[in-house]
Design an enzyme around this catalytic site. Sequence first.
Site, PDB file in Angstrom:
ATOM      1  N   GLU A 142      37.331  39.287  46.386  1.00 13.09           N
ATOM      2  CA  GLU A 142      36.980  40.445  47.234  1.00 13.09           C
ATOM      3  C   GLU A 142      36.197  41.488  46.447  1.00 13.09           C
ATOM      4  OE1 GLU A 142      39.857  40.022  45.880  1.00 13.09           O
ATOM      5  OE2 GLU A 142      40.638  41.956  45.192  1.00 13.09           O
ATOM      6  N   CYS A 145      45.432  36.442  43.912  1.00 15.48           N
ATOM      7  CA  CYS A 145      46.155  36.998  42.764  1.00 15.48           C
ATOM      8  C   CYS A 145      47.664  36.998  43.015  1.00 15.48           C
ATOM      9  CB  CYS A 145      45.612  38.383  42.401  1.00 15.48           C
ATOM     10  SG  CYS A 145      46.104  38.890  40.740  1.00 15.48           S
ATOM     11  N   HIS A 204      39.848  37.632  41.760  1.00 12.22           N
ATOM     12  CA  HIS A 204      39.669  38.604  42.842  1.00 12.22           C
ATOM     13  C   HIS A 204      38.287  38.474  43.487  1.00 12.22           C
ATOM     14  CE1 HIS A 204      43.298  41.122  42.764  1.00 12.22           C
ATOM     15  NE2 HIS A 204      43.378  40.747  41.494  1.00 12.22           N
TER      16      HIS A 204
END
Length: 246
Positions: free
Chosen positions: A217, A112, A215
């Site tokens: 994660e 990001c 994202h």
Amino acid sequence: MRGTKPVIGMLSSPAPSEGLPLRHRTNTAYIEAIRMAGGIPLQIPIGPPEEAAAYVELLDGLLVPGGEDIAPCLLGEDALPEVTYTYLEKDVFEIALVRAAEAKGLPIFGICRGIQLLNVVFGGTLYQDMARQCGKNICHNQNRSIRDALSHRVTVEEGSLLGKLLGEGEIWVNSYHHQALNRVAKGFRVTAVAADGIIEGFERADGRVYGVQWHPEEMVVRYPQFLSLFRHLVELSAGGKKKVLF
Ligand code: MN
């Protein structure tokens, strides 16, 4: 590498909390994703840029996480009205971290804000605000409370590292950004694109510096295939010499 697992650094920075003193924070999801991928996560507190090289000496790899908008002044641009969330000292320190990691030949993965910061460090430019500058119709800034909800598709390019890690063709991703890559840094190729043309992934030819705009994660628990992005960083950080235990 000091132990059996590579140490992956990531910046933590102060975020104001009502009624509490300032505390340095890194989203838990980044820490856990690195751990799940077999690395040792290490939080680096924001500081003066001359400290960056000393921190990088402790690392085997660098993760550049999400966060504030990159301050447009770093690109010699006046900020557009939509850019209200910047943190110049953080940008300056994190740029110094990336430069020190690059000087040491460490692998670097940007997420990001991270892919945007990498593009700036290596000579590219950004759209400060996609809605204003690109007039796009896909939602890139979804509800912030459901972190692994699928927001839009990206097409992963053939023959790319990203394609090897995630599979080529269309995949669904989450999306929390209003800025994006504009001109891509020299030596990098675009590896994922949304249907509106927004760049969602890039990588350097050697595969040691790479990034995604979404994202992963936040997705690894529900969609474990995204863990491959973190495993690649951990494997490169291990130097290919020691077996990484997952
Ligand atoms: Mn997006």
